[in-house]
Design an enzyme around this catalytic site. Structure first.
Site, PDB file in Angstrom:
ATOM      1  N   SER A   1       6.339 -12.296  -5.456  1.00 52.97           N
ATOM      2  CA  SER A   1       4.864 -11.759  -5.323  1.00 52.97           C
ATOM      3  C   SER A   1       4.087 -12.191  -6.495  1.00 52.97           C
ATOM      4  O   SER A   1       4.691 -12.027  -7.536  1.00 52.97           O
ATOM      5  CB  SER A   1       4.971 -10.402  -5.393  1.00 52.97           C
ATOM      6  OG  SER A   1       3.415  -9.858  -5.405  1.00 52.97           O
TER       7      SER A   1
ATOM      8  N   GLY B   1      -5.304   3.965  -1.203  1.00 52.95           N
ATOM      9  CA  GLY B   1      -5.618   4.334   0.270  1.00 52.95           C
ATOM     10  C   GLY B   1      -5.918   3.501   1.307  1.00 52.95           C
ATOM     11  O   GLY B   1      -6.678   3.843   2.176  1.00 52.95           O
ATOM     12  N   LEU B   2      -5.817   2.302   0.978  1.00 49.40           N
ATOM     13  CA  LEU B   2      -6.368   1.170   1.784  1.00 49.40           C
ATOM     14  C   LEU B   2      -5.157   0.235   2.542  1.00 49.40           C
ATOM     15  O   LEU B   2      -5.496  -0.789   2.990  1.00 49.40           O
ATOM     16  CB  LEU B   2      -7.082   0.278   1.009  1.00 49.40           C
ATOM     17  CG  LEU B   2      -8.473   1.032   0.368  1.00 49.40           C
ATOM     18  CD1 LEU B   2      -9.210  -0.073  -0.671  1.00 49.40           C
ATOM     19  CD2 LEU B   2      -9.296   1.713   1.275  1.00 49.40           C
TER      20      LEU B   2
ATOM     21  N   SER C   1       0.297  -1.581   1.492  1.00 49.45           N
ATOM     22  CA  SER C   1       1.677  -1.971   1.930  1.00 49.45           C
ATOM     23  C   SER C   1       1.834  -2.231   3.404  1.00 49.45           C
ATOM     24  O   SER C   1       2.689  -3.012   3.585  1.00 49.45           O
ATOM     25  CB  SER C   1       2.655  -0.444   1.931  1.00 49.45           C
ATOM     26  OG  SER C   1       1.948   0.558   2.624  1.00 49.45           O
TER      27      SER C   1
ATOM     28  N   ASP D   1      -1.926   2.427  10.237  1.00 47.00           N
ATOM     29  CA  ASP D   1      -2.110   1.404   9.336  1.00 47.00           C
ATOM     30  C   ASP D   1      -1.703   0.114   9.623  1.00 47.00           C
ATOM     31  O   ASP D   1      -2.335  -0.830   9.588  1.00 47.00           O
ATOM     32  CB  ASP D   1      -1.466   1.702   7.705  1.00 47.00           C
ATOM     33  CG  ASP D   1      -1.928   2.965   7.298  1.00 47.00           C
ATOM     34  OD1 ASP D   1      -3.113   3.438   7.763  1.00 47.00           O
ATOM     35  OD2 ASP D   1      -1.404   3.491   6.188  1.00 47.00           O
TER      36      ASP D   1
END
Length: 391
Positions: A74, A131-132, A135, A179
């Protein structure tokens, strides 16, 4: 993310992949984070949600391997390439960022799909801990890449289910399905009305700019983690409420019968609050859908504010920074505002008339400075495309 920006991002990630692994990737994919317009914590109660995709994305360059090895890197985490053997992947064995992509590989193989290994390089612009769904974006971009590279033939909602299983079982976070489905299935210029029980979907036009409005995301910079205990406690409390009421899930408690249901719960005050939020929140989602489909977009503002009050007072997952955003925005002329995401930090959304955006932004920043809070990150949320192959 515009096509020009997406192409530039794909090129940068592909170039870095080649530096890391010594060969060009077999392809590059992207998957977005999301903002939830309304419908919070309803997804693991078989209820209704209404997210839309952000322009912020996780981008992955990926190549197939045939030797049972998974290599991960990453751009956003310090350290070199991590090398794992597929046969060694096991739930909750990895407490690092690599658990998310490795969990997807594990879930695909557990479901019987012939994934034989991969080299993966990732880079993401989705803010972590805000909170978007940073993951979920990582999970979905890896799932889509492997679906294409190994010709698995899975559809978006199926990939979302597998990604949810990866996070629930492999990572150990009790998240719902929203999500991953938002990242996999959203469309530009729309919000996704999703029934989390049967995964039926309806794309609802949501073009605020055309109507002279904007939706701001205010990242409070207060970090949260779904895998920590408070989220799990809320989920367990909702399941207890459903059991006490004799229903499969709180989705099955009709809004018109809420008072009677609460009375049946007696002095179980904590469970009563959780039940009240879920049942009223499902009704709020349906109300927002109706308003948007009838062209009454500005009228959703008060519904957003109602949702925040319910999350603050009944579900009890807000925090001083989130409350300050909402209270300041509403007092300064915003059409509506509420926290979004799992809670205990993260982000709030603010619906505003376009001419008011600059003044609202300044007022919120000043309120944070006066309160002694870390300065928030504020940006416009534009309903964007879901996961896709870039090259």
């Amino acid at each position: 993310m515009s096509e020009a920006v997406a192409d530039k991002a794909a090129g940068a990630v592909a170039e870095r992949f080649t530096e890391l692994y010594g060969a060009e990737p077999h392809g590059v994919w992207a998957a977005p984070g999301r903002v939830n317009l309304i419908g919070e914590h309803t997804d693991y109660n078989d209820g209704f949600v209404m997210p839309f995709a952000l322009p912020h994305q996780a981008v992955a360059a990926v190549s197939r391997r045939a030797d049972g090895v998974l290599r991960l890197h990453s751009e956003d985490v310090e350290g070199g390439v991590s090398e794992l053997r597929l046969d060694d992947l096991s739930p909750e064995s990895d407490k690092n960022w690599t658990a998310y992509p490795a969990g997807v590989v594990w879930a695909l193989r557990e479901a019987g799909h012939a994934v034989t290994g991969a080299d993966i390089h990732l880079s993401s612009t989705v803010p972590s801990g805000a909170g978007l769904s940073s993951s979920a974006a990582l999970e979905v971009v890896v799932a889509l890449a492997l679906n294409d590279l190994f010709a698995l033939g899975l559809r978006g909602w199926q990939l979302a289910r597998l990604c949810q299983r990866a996070e629930n079982v492999y990572v150990g976070a009790p998240v719902g399905i929203m999500d991953q489905t938002a990242s996999a299935c959203c469309e530009a210029g729309h919000a996704l009305f999703l029934d989390t029980r049967d995964l039926s979907q309806r794309q609802i036009p949501f073009d605020l700019a055309a109507e002279g409005m904007r939706l701001l995301v205010v990242d409070t910079q207060v970090k949260h983690s779904h895998s920590e205990g408070e989220y799990g406690k809320r989920r367990a409390g909702c399941e207890e409420g459903a059991a006490l009421l004799g229903v499969n899930a709180l989705r099955d408690v009709p809004y018109a019968e809420l008072d009677a249901a609460l009375a049946r719960l007696g002095d179980e005050e904590e469970v009563r609050r959780l039940v009240r939020h879920i049942v009223t929140e499902n009704e709020r989602v349906e109300r927002v859908v109706s308003l948007l489909e009838s062209g009454e977009t500005r009228a959703i503002g008060p519904v957003l504010a109602e949702g925040h009050a319910s999350l603050r007072d009944d579900f009890r997952i807000s925090c001083p920074e989130l409350d300050l955003v909402v209270d300041t925005a509403l007092a300064s002329g915003a059409l509506g505002a509420r926290m979004t995401g799992g809670g205990f930090g993260g982000s709030a959304i603010v619906l505003a008339e376009e001419p008011d955006v600059d003044a609202l932004t300044k007022t919120i920043q000043e309120a944070f400075a006066t309160a002694g809070f870390t300065a928030p990150r504020i940006f416009e949320a534009v309903p964007s495309a879901g996961a896709r192959r870039l090259r």
